[in-house]
Design a protein around this motif. Structure first.
Motif, PDB file in Angstrom:
ATOM      1  N   LEU A  16      34.503  41.761  26.914  1.00 17.80           N
ATOM      2  CA  LEU A  16      33.334  40.973  27.321  1.00 17.80           C
ATOM      3  C   LEU A  16      32.257  41.862  27.939  1.00 17.80           C
ATOM      4  CD1 LEU A  16      32.000  38.202  27.748  1.00 17.80           C
ATOM      5  CD2 LEU A  16      33.254  38.042  29.918  1.00 17.80           C
ATOM      6  N   ILE A  17      32.672  42.849  28.729  1.00 21.19           N
ATOM      7  CA  ILE A  17      31.710  43.770  29.347  1.00 21.19           C
ATOM      8  C   ILE A  17      30.974  44.577  28.280  1.00 21.19           C
ATOM      9  CG2 ILE A  17      31.498  45.821  30.819  1.00 21.19           C
ATOM     10  CD1 ILE A  17      33.826  44.670  32.488  1.00 21.19           C
ATOM     11  N   PHE A  79      41.341  49.782  30.638  1.00 22.41           N
ATOM     12  CA  PHE A  79      40.525  50.382  31.692  1.00 22.41           C
ATOM     13  C   PHE A  79      40.101  51.793  31.313  1.00 22.41           C
ATOM     14  CE2 PHE A  79      40.547  52.781  35.859  1.00 22.41           C
ATOM     15  CZ  PHE A  79      39.248  52.434  36.188  1.00 22.41           C
ATOM     16  N   LEU A  80      41.039  52.584  30.801  1.00 22.19           N
ATOM     17  CA  LEU A  80      40.720  53.945  30.373  1.00 22.19           C
ATOM     18  C   LEU A  80      39.656  53.939  29.281  1.00 22.19           C
ATOM     19  CD1 LEU A  80      44.352  55.391  30.240  1.00 22.19           C
ATOM     20  CD2 LEU A  80      42.567  56.069  31.848  1.00 22.19           C
ATOM     21  N   ALA A  81      39.835  53.059  28.295  1.00 16.25           N
ATOM     22  CA  ALA A  81      38.890  52.990  27.181  1.00 16.25           C
ATOM     23  C   ALA A  81      37.517  52.511  27.651  1.00 16.25           C
ATOM     24  CB  ALA A  81      39.435  52.068  26.094  1.00 16.25           C
ATOM     25  N   LEU A  82      37.496  51.497  28.506  1.00 12.80           N
ATOM     26  CA  LEU A  82      36.222  50.959  28.986  1.00 12.80           C
ATOM     27  C   LEU A  82      35.455  52.002  29.777  1.00 12.80           C
ATOM     28  CD1 LEU A  82      34.339  48.492  29.351  1.00 12.80           C
ATOM     29  CD2 LEU A  82      35.581  48.016  31.477  1.00 12.80           C
ATOM     30  N   LEU A  83      36.132  52.702  30.672  1.00 12.90           N
ATOM     31  CA  LEU A  83      35.448  53.704  31.480  1.00 12.90           C
ATOM     32  C   LEU A  83      34.932  54.847  30.607  1.00 12.90           C
ATOM     33  CD1 LEU A  83      34.563  54.716  34.237  1.00 12.90           C
ATOM     34  CD2 LEU A  83      36.821  55.757  34.523  1.00 12.90           C
ATOM     35  N   GLY A  84      35.750  55.315  29.681  1.00 11.45           N
ATOM     36  CA  GLY A  84      35.317  56.377  28.786  1.00 11.45           C
ATOM     37  C   GLY A  84      34.101  55.976  27.964  1.00 11.45           C
ATOM     38  N   GLY A 111      36.965  48.040  37.714  1.00  8.13           N
ATOM     39  CA  GLY A 111      37.863  49.081  38.221  1.00  8.13           C
ATOM     40  C   GLY A 111      38.662  48.621  39.421  1.00  8.13           C
ATOM     41  N   GLY A 112      38.028  47.841  40.318  1.00  4.90           N
ATOM     42  CA  GLY A 112      38.724  47.378  41.514  1.00  4.90           C
ATOM     43  C   GLY A 112      39.705  46.258  41.255  1.00  4.90           C
ATOM     44  N   PHE A 113      39.270  45.262  40.487  1.00  5.21           N
ATOM     45  CA  PHE A 113      40.079  44.066  40.300  1.00  5.21           C
ATOM     46  C   PHE A 113      41.039  44.152  39.118  1.00  5.21           C
ATOM     47  CE2 PHE A 113      36.250  41.941  42.353  1.00  5.21           C
ATOM     48  CZ  PHE A 113      36.832  41.960  43.612  1.00  5.21           C
ATOM     49  N   VAL A 114      40.810  45.109  38.215  1.00  2.21           N
ATOM     50  CA  VAL A 114      41.703  45.269  37.063  1.00  2.21           C
ATOM     51  C   VAL A 114      42.339  46.656  37.059  1.00  2.21           C
ATOM     52  CG1 VAL A 114      41.917  45.210  34.553  1.00  2.21           C
ATOM     53  CG2 VAL A 114      40.369  43.605  35.712  1.00  2.21           C
ATOM     54  N   GLY A 115      41.511  47.707  37.094  1.00  2.00           N
ATOM     55  CA  GLY A 115      42.054  49.065  37.039  1.00  2.00           C
ATOM     56  C   GLY A 115      42.974  49.389  38.198  1.00  2.00           C
ATOM     57  N   ILE A 116      42.501  49.171  39.420  1.00  2.00           N
ATOM     58  CA  ILE A 116      43.314  49.483  40.604  1.00  2.00           C
ATOM     59  C   ILE A 116      44.499  48.540  40.718  1.00  2.00           C
ATOM     60  CG2 ILE A 116      43.330  49.468  43.141  1.00  2.00           C
ATOM     61  CD1 ILE A 116      40.555  50.656  43.101  1.00  2.00           C
TER      62      ILE A 116
END
Length: 354
Positions: A16-17, A79-84, A111-116
């Protein structure tokens, strides 16, 4: 929540992001407004779930366990894919300052609510590979030492004055943040130094996990700057700060005003479910791997997210985690609601003990 696919919401949120970014700044702004102002009401509207019972837990089959674990790993990959992707896309896409800021905020919240939160689930697993993945995820927000402090420090000291992540009654979120950020790092450093000493190694050894993972974060930042440029480096820094803010705000809400009884010998009573705030709101818990079931998590920290239980006789949040986080940012409202909740719980407990 009993349906396994419900816990994939973090993966779909990443998609969605991406879609919101390509749809334009107005859509990204609408998504940000949804996160901050619509989600708290949505989780209240969706209500709570007290699943699973112990009978249901006992009936979970190995095949289901593998699927639950796969969801966690897939969310970590998301999370890795989204940040990259995000770091790359801002290097090749012109953005207005406000579009960049909104995008960085959304990415930081993810990153806070899903990644962490995904890293939190992994750092409590017994397998070394999953714990290393947790370190990797935390290093992507510049907070890898949390893996040490949370497991070996916070879980031992929770609901005591010695725990930097437990806010005493009357402390605002904004006083708590520097206390927990600085205190958690100091605690993690001390715990790691003790571990190395037991193994006959010096604190500045390369076996020091704090040094290794901080070195990784710094090397990653240097690579981002060199390969992608200053905009990507700034995005990395802002999303890290927002993610850390989200994490520590969650800590603030889940342990506010909690205090274990002190024994005659100076030690504290064993951690029990009543020493953390509990939330069984469906929407928050499927998004954050049942993090709202914090009472059971601290009671038995080795329980995976799909086995965390609801307790009726422990402190209960009046709203889901998203609502509590927004409430915490406005101290007068926070104290008005939570000090009253704390007083009512303490009165009920005193009446039960009488």
């Amino acid at each position: 929540m009993r349906y396994q696919l419900a816990y994939t919401v973090g993966i779909w949120t990443a998609a969605l992001i991406v879609a919101a970014f390509y749809a334009g700044g107005a859509v990204m702004a609408a998504l940000a407004i949804g996160i901050y102002f619509v989600l708290p009401f949505a989780e209240k509207w969706m209500g709570e779930s007290r699943w699973p019972s112990q009978k249901r837990i006992d009936a979970i089959l190995p095949a289901a366990v593998r699927r639950y674990d796969l969801i966690v790993l897939a969310t970590a990959a998301a999370f890795l894919a989204l940040l990259g992707w995000a770091l790359w896309v801002v290097s090749v896409t012109p953005l207005a300052w406000w579009e960049f800021l909104v995008f960085a905020l959304i990415l930081g919240e993810y990153g806070g609510f899903v990644g962490i939160v995904t890293a939190h689930e992994l750092m409590h697993r017994n397998k070394a590979g999953k714990r290393q993945l947790a370190f990797l995820l935390m290093s992507l927000v510049g907070y890898a030492h949390f893996c040490i402090e949370h497991v070996r420090g916070h879980h031992m000291r929770v609901a005591t004055p010695d725990d930097p992540a437990t806010a005493p009654k009357g402390m605002t979120l904004y006083r708590f943040l520097p206390r927990t950020i600085i205190g958690s790092f100091r605690s993690a450093w001390g715990l790691e130094a003790e571990r190395l000493e037991r193994n006959g190694l010096g604190t500045w050894s390369w076996r020091n996990n704090i040094l290794r993972w901080w070195a990784f974060t710094l090397a990653l930042m240097a690579a981002i700057s060199f390969l992608l440029g200053p905009a990507s480096l700034l995005l990395f820094a802002v999303q890290s700060a927002v993610a850390i803010f989200a994490l520590e705000t969650i800590n603030y809400t889940e342990h506010y005003g909690m205090l274990r009884e002190r024994r005659a010998d100076g030690s504290y009573a064993r951690v029990r479910p009543e020493h953390s705030w509990n939330s069984s709101h469906i929407l928050s818990n499927i998004n954050m791997f049942n993090l709202g079931r914090h009472s059971d998590h601290h009671y038995q920290s080795n329980r995976p997210y799909y086995k965390l239980r609801h307790y009726d006789d422990v402190p209960q949040f009046p709203y889901g985690l998203a609502g509590m986080i927004m409430l915490a940012t406005v101290p007068p409202l926070w104290f008005r609601v939570m000090d009253g909740e704390l007083e009512r719980y303490e009165n009920r407990r005193a009446g039960a003990d009488a």
